[in-house]
Every structure is written in C-alpha cells, then in structure tokens.
Design an enzyme around this catalytic site. Structure first.
Site, mmCIF file in Angstrom:
data_model
loop_
_atom_site.group_PDB
_atom_site.id
_atom_site.type_symbol
_atom_site.label_atom_id
_atom_site.label_comp_id
_atom_site.label_asym_id
_atom_site.label_seq_id
_atom_site.Cartn_x
_atom_site.Cartn_y
_atom_site.Cartn_z
ATOM 1 N N HIS A 1 -7.363 8.546 5.981
ATOM 2 C CA HIS A 1 -6.901 8.649 7.311
ATOM 3 C C HIS A 1 -8.082 9.509 7.911
ATOM 4 O O HIS A 1 -8.536 10.540 7.373
ATOM 5 C CB HIS A 1 -5.549 9.077 7.353
ATOM 6 C CG HIS A 1 -4.448 8.424 6.895
ATOM 7 N ND1 HIS A 1 -3.304 8.494 7.442
ATOM 8 C CD2 HIS A 1 -4.526 7.387 6.051
ATOM 9 C CE1 HIS A 1 -2.561 7.689 6.667
ATOM 10 N NE2 HIS A 1 -3.151 6.958 5.701
ATOM 11 N N GLN B 1 4.318 2.950 12.520
ATOM 12 C CA GLN B 1 5.424 4.013 12.322
ATOM 13 C C GLN B 1 6.601 3.518 11.716
ATOM 14 O O GLN B 1 6.828 2.343 11.668
ATOM 15 C CB GLN B 1 5.602 4.882 13.767
ATOM 16 C CG GLN B 1 6.272 6.030 13.658
ATOM 17 C CD GLN B 1 5.499 6.946 12.678
ATOM 18 O OE1 GLN B 1 5.818 7.015 11.494
ATOM 19 N NE2 GLN B 1 4.809 7.778 13.284
ATOM 20 N N ALA C 1 -4.969 16.784 11.302
ATOM 21 C CA ALA C 1 -5.509 16.581 12.909
ATOM 22 C C ALA C 1 -6.468 17.933 12.880
ATOM 23 O O ALA C 1 -5.623 19.228 12.743
ATOM 24 C CB ALA C 1 -4.612 16.366 13.819
ATOM 25 N N GLN D 1 15.526 16.525 6.713
ATOM 26 C CA GLN D 1 13.986 16.167 6.600
ATOM 27 C C GLN D 1 13.768 15.122 7.547
ATOM 28 O O GLN D 1 12.941 14.992 8.589
ATOM 29 C CB GLN D 1 13.285 16.413 5.482
ATOM 30 C CG GLN D 1 12.007 16.408 5.427
ATOM 31 C CD GLN D 1 11.402 16.007 4.097
ATOM 32 O OE1 GLN D 1 11.962 15.230 3.143
ATOM 33 N NE2 GLN D 1 10.367 16.761 3.825
ATOM 34 N N GLU E 1 1.023 5.401 0.910
ATOM 35 C CA GLU E 1 0.344 6.588 1.533
ATOM 36 C C GLU E 1 0.623 7.999 0.729
ATOM 37 O O GLU E 1 1.960 8.129 0.243
ATOM 38 C CB GLU E 1 0.938 6.686 2.940
ATOM 39 C CG GLU E 1 0.303 7.882 3.504
ATOM 40 C CD GLU E 1 0.634 7.646 5.311
ATOM 41 O OE1 GLU E 1 0.548 6.614 5.775
ATOM 42 O OE2 GLU E 1 0.920 8.926 5.833
ATOM 43 N N PHE F 1 11.413 14.887 11.105
ATOM 44 C CA PHE F 1 10.508 14.012 11.170
ATOM 45 C C PHE F 1 10.606 13.035 12.099
ATOM 46 O O PHE F 1 9.662 12.739 13.134
ATOM 47 C CB PHE F 1 10.318 13.179 10.004
ATOM 48 C CG PHE F 1 9.313 13.828 8.862
ATOM 49 C CD1 PHE F 1 9.126 15.165 8.795
ATOM 50 C CD2 PHE F 1 8.875 12.933 7.687
ATOM 51 C CE1 PHE F 1 8.405 15.814 7.823
ATOM 52 C CE2 PHE F 1 8.257 13.669 6.928
ATOM 53 C CZ PHE F 1 7.880 14.961 6.695
ATOM 54 N N ARG G 1 -5.764 8.948 16.408
ATOM 55 C CA ARG G 1 -6.167 10.126 17.270
ATOM 56 C C ARG G 1 -5.593 11.292 16.581
ATOM 57 O O ARG G 1 -6.409 12.393 16.423
ATOM 58 C CB ARG G 1 -5.368 9.946 18.591
ATOM 59 C CG ARG G 1 -5.633 10.851 19.564
ATOM 60 C CD ARG G 1 -4.548 11.141 20.665
ATOM 61 N NE ARG G 1 -3.185 11.571 20.235
ATOM 62 C CZ ARG G 1 -2.256 11.894 21.054
ATOM 63 N NH1 ARG G 1 -2.371 11.486 22.240
ATOM 64 N NH2 ARG G 1 -1.079 12.278 20.735
ATOM 65 N N GLY G 2 -4.294 11.440 16.130
ATOM 66 C CA GLY G 2 -3.841 12.642 15.338
ATOM 67 C C GLY G 2 -3.125 13.589 16.544
ATOM 68 O O GLY G 2 -3.159 13.246 17.802
ATOM 69 N N ASP G 3 -2.287 14.234 15.921
ATOM 70 C CA ASP G 3 -1.755 15.446 16.802
ATOM 71 C C ASP G 3 -2.073 16.775 16.475
ATOM 72 O O ASP G 3 -2.297 17.137 15.131
ATOM 73 C CB ASP G 3 -0.139 15.455 16.414
ATOM 74 C CG ASP G 3 0.376 14.138 17.133
ATOM 75 O OD1 ASP G 3 0.015 13.729 18.280
ATOM 76 O OD2 ASP G 3 1.236 13.319 16.427
ATOM 77 N N SER H 1 0.969 -1.271 0.060
ATOM 78 C CA SER H 1 0.000 0.012 -0.004
ATOM 79 C C SER H 1 0.908 1.418 -0.017
ATOM 80 O O SER H 1 2.032 1.279 0.428
ATOM 81 C CB SER H 1 -0.961 -0.148 1.018
ATOM 82 O OG SER H 1 -0.295 -0.176 2.391
ATOM 83 N N HIS I 1 3.758 -0.966 3.703
ATOM 84 C CA HIS I 1 3.125 0.313 3.573
ATOM 85 C C HIS I 1 4.185 1.484 3.246
ATOM 86 O O HIS I 1 4.798 1.515 4.309
ATOM 87 C CB HIS I 1 2.058 0.672 4.680
ATOM 88 C CG HIS I 1 1.379 1.852 4.664
ATOM 89 N ND1 HIS I 1 0.241 2.062 3.902
ATOM 90 C CD2 HIS I 1 1.695 3.164 5.083
ATOM 91 C CE1 HIS I 1 -0.213 3.173 3.999
ATOM 92 N NE2 HIS I 1 0.461 4.111 4.773
ATOM 93 N N LYS J 1 -7.099 -0.728 20.839
ATOM 94 C CA LYS J 1 -7.668 -0.517 19.407
ATOM 95 C C LYS J 1 -7.994 -1.721 18.781
ATOM 96 O O LYS J 1 -8.989 -1.757 18.021
ATOM 97 C CB LYS J 1 -6.636 0.391 18.600
ATOM 98 C CG LYS J 1 -6.174 1.626 19.227
ATOM 99 C CD LYS J 1 -5.478 2.438 18.411
ATOM 100 C CE LYS J 1 -3.949 2.375 18.287
ATOM 101 N NZ LYS J 1 -3.245 3.278 17.642
ATOM 102 N N TYR K 1 3.151 1.005 17.053
ATOM 103 C CA TYR K 1 4.569 2.020 17.158
ATOM 104 C C TYR K 1 5.581 1.015 17.831
ATOM 105 O O TYR K 1 5.667 0.755 18.936
ATOM 106 C CB TYR K 1 4.291 3.196 18.397
ATOM 107 C CG TYR K 1 3.322 4.192 17.845
ATOM 108 C CD1 TYR K 1 3.872 5.164 17.067
ATOM 109 C CD2 TYR K 1 1.878 3.764 17.975
ATOM 110 C CE1 TYR K 1 3.042 6.041 16.284
ATOM 111 C CE2 TYR K 1 1.146 4.707 17.156
ATOM 112 C CZ TYR K 1 1.486 5.993 16.482
ATOM 113 O OH TYR K 1 0.756 6.810 15.959
#
Ligand code: FAD
Length: 286
Positions: free
Chosen positions: A73, A172, A48, A208, A14, A212, A103-105, A12, A262, A161, A141
């Site tokens: 997402h 991640q 988010a 970068q 993203e 990240f 959840r997101g940040d 997959s 992914h 979950k 994670y």
C-alpha cells in the site's frame, strides 16, 4: 446470465507490517498458512505520513521472495513527488508489480505539507512516472467515505481514480451486501468496468470492531450490533457467530458475481481460514 468478469475469482490477503520480532515470526507462519490457498497476492499496509515505510518495504520484499506476489500500500498524504518516485523505483527494482494507491489519513496532530491532496493524483503520478509497470489498486467505499460531503461526490471522486488509471478497486469492509451491489451496479451504469473486490473483515471481537468501524465509516447493522452486544466478552461465541455471519456475506457476494475477496486478516490466519473453510469455495482451504 452473462458473467460480469472474465477472470477467475481472486483471493487476496492484507497484512500490516509487524512492529516486533515476535510479530514478524508470527506473520511468517500466518503467511505460510494462507499461501497454501494460492492467493492472487498479499498486500501490506503503509502508515500514512511514511511511519512504516521501511517495515512495509521489508515485509513486501520478504513476501514476494517466497513466490506469491506482494502489493505494497502506498499513501500519498504528506508526501513529495520525489519521495514517492524513490519508493516506486525501489519497488520496481525488487520486481514488485502491484500497488495499492491511497491518500491515507494523517495521525492526529500531524499537519500535511505534502504535494498530493487525493489518491487520484497519486494514481495519475504513478502512471505518468512508471507507465504500466504497476497494476494499480485503489480503495472504494460502498457505504461512502466518512469525509465525503455526499454519496454522489464520493462516487465521482472514485471515478476520478479509475480515469487516472486504476486497474482494480478493493472496498472498505462492510456487512451490508446491498451497499456493495448498489455500488458495483452504479459503477457499471457509469462505464466503470474494473473489478471491484469486496474487502472482508472477519469478526473476532466487538469493541475493536466497533472502534474501527466508527473511524472508517463502516456500518455495523443494528441486528449484528445487538447480537454482538449480547455475546459480550465470550470470545469463543463471538468467533463462531462472526464466522457464520461473514461466511454468509461472502457466499452472497460470490454467488452474485463479486470478482473475488480481499481479507483484512489483522495478521491472523485463523479467522480468515475458518470463513474460507466454511465457505468451501476455494477447495485448497479445506
Ligand atoms: P481518496 O480517494 O483521495 O478519498 C478521500 C476523500 O476525499 C473522500 O471523501 C473522497 O470523496 C474525497 N476526494 C477524493 N478525491 C477528491 C478530489 N479530487 N476532490 C475533492 N475530494 C476528493 N490507510 C492508510 O493509512 N494506510 C493503508 O495502508 C491503508 N490501506 C487501505 C486499504 C483499503 C483497501 C482501504 C479501503 C482503505 C485503506 N486505508 C489505508 C484507509 C484510507 O487511507 C482512508 O480511507 C483515507 O481516508 C482515504 O484514502 P483514499 O485513498 O480512499 O482517498
């Protein structure tokens, strides 16, 4: 040895929703190139707090219309139940059947007044509202979520979950394969049988990636960091080195029965295709 998963390995890719017309035009080409590999799905990130809500929706619907499944997402932080219900209904009406529930940040400075605290509550809500309409993917994670008090608490939260109804997890990104294997084995020991798909971040530049990784808690092993530091601004050299390192990571993961890969493509096809060609696992990548 008995295979862990009965399904074929799933690939997959993203994307993030493009911000400009040029970005959208470029993403069409990237999508076309990656679609030739016949992935299981493309996923599209969500800002988010809802900042990309329309763009994520448009991108998902466009991808889905081209014939390969798209998975939006959806992050729940700062959201209301009504707001999430509307988004789910809109996706269902467009024939979307997969979703990545998070959840997101929140961006710094934005305060949450939402009705959800954690992703397990979102998964539970999606199941309650829509039954089996969506295949639900969640985040995992292997190197521990940066806000978790410890690895055990984080693992138990991941388990929540799964118990709430997740069908699969995407990790991640990581460069320590052992962290993934340990996490996957721990899942199995705890009766978690859903596929845990490794998230793969191609290495194309150092600064970068470093930024990240600091933010999301992904470890760049010392040997890798030191080697990248030596390559400095030589982007061509970093790309060749990065391709080889990530190919070996993917090879190891697949050889030891990861259920698929992914790719965090960053809306580029080149680095991901270079790894897949090198890997010679998915014949259509050649
Ligand atoms: P959760 O599973 O809710 O976990 C968040 C933290 O809370 C963890 O430390 C966990 O241990 C803890 N926790 C969880 N449940 C409980 C509980 N019941 N009680 C107490 N503590 C708990 N971000 C975006 O904004 N948009 C995206 O599109 C996006 N896509 C992503 C895709 C993938 C595959 C991954 C791995 C991450 C993605 N992220 C995205 C980043 C993600 O939103 C952040 O990592 C976020 O900090 C956590 O989201 P989560 O869904 O994993 O949260």
């Amino acid at each position: 040895m008995k295979s862990r998963y009965t399904h074929p390995k799933v690939l997959s890719f993203e994307f993030y929703p493009p911000k400009t017309e040029e970005g959208a035009a470029s993403l069409k080409i990237v999508h076309e190139k990656l679609a030739r590999l016949n992935p299981g799905f493309f996923s599209v990130t969500f800002g988010a707090g809802g900042s990309t809500r329309e763009k994520t929706f448009e991108t998902v619907v466009e991808i889905q219309s081209k014939g390969i499944a798209a998975a939006p997402h959806l992050s729940c932080v700062a959201s209301t139940r009504n707001g999430i219900r509307t988004i789910l209904n809109d996706y269902r009406d467009k024939g979307i059947r997969k979703i990545v529930a998070l959840r997101g940040d929140l961006p710094s400075g934005m305060l949450s007044a939402g009705e959800f605290r954690y992703a397990n509550e979102l998964v539970e809500f999606i199941r309650k509202e829509t039954g089996d309409a969506f295949e639900i993917h969640v985040a995992a994670y292997p190197e521990v979520h940066p806000q978790a008090p410890n690895a055990d608490a984080d693992f138990n939260n991941f388990k929540r979950k799964v118990e709430a109804g997740a069908d699969a997890a995407i990790t991640q990104y990581f460069y320590n394969a052992e962290a993934y294997f340990y996490f996957r084995d721990r899942c199995e020991r705890n009766g978690i049988t859903i596929p845990i798909v490794p998230g793969i971040m191609p290495i194309t530049q150092y600064s970068q990636l470093f930024r990240f990784s600091e933010m999301c808690g992904a470890d760049i092993p010392r040997w890798l960091r030191k080697r990248l530091e030596c390559l400095g601004d030589d982007r061509a050299a970093i790309q060749v080195f990065g391709r080889d390192v990530v190919t070996e990571l993917c090879r190891k993961l697949l050889e030891q029965e990861a259920p698929g890969l992914h790719f965090y493509t960053m809306n580029q096809s080149g680095p991901t295709l270079a790894i897949l060609e090198n890997l010679q696992f998915w014949p259509s990548a050649a």
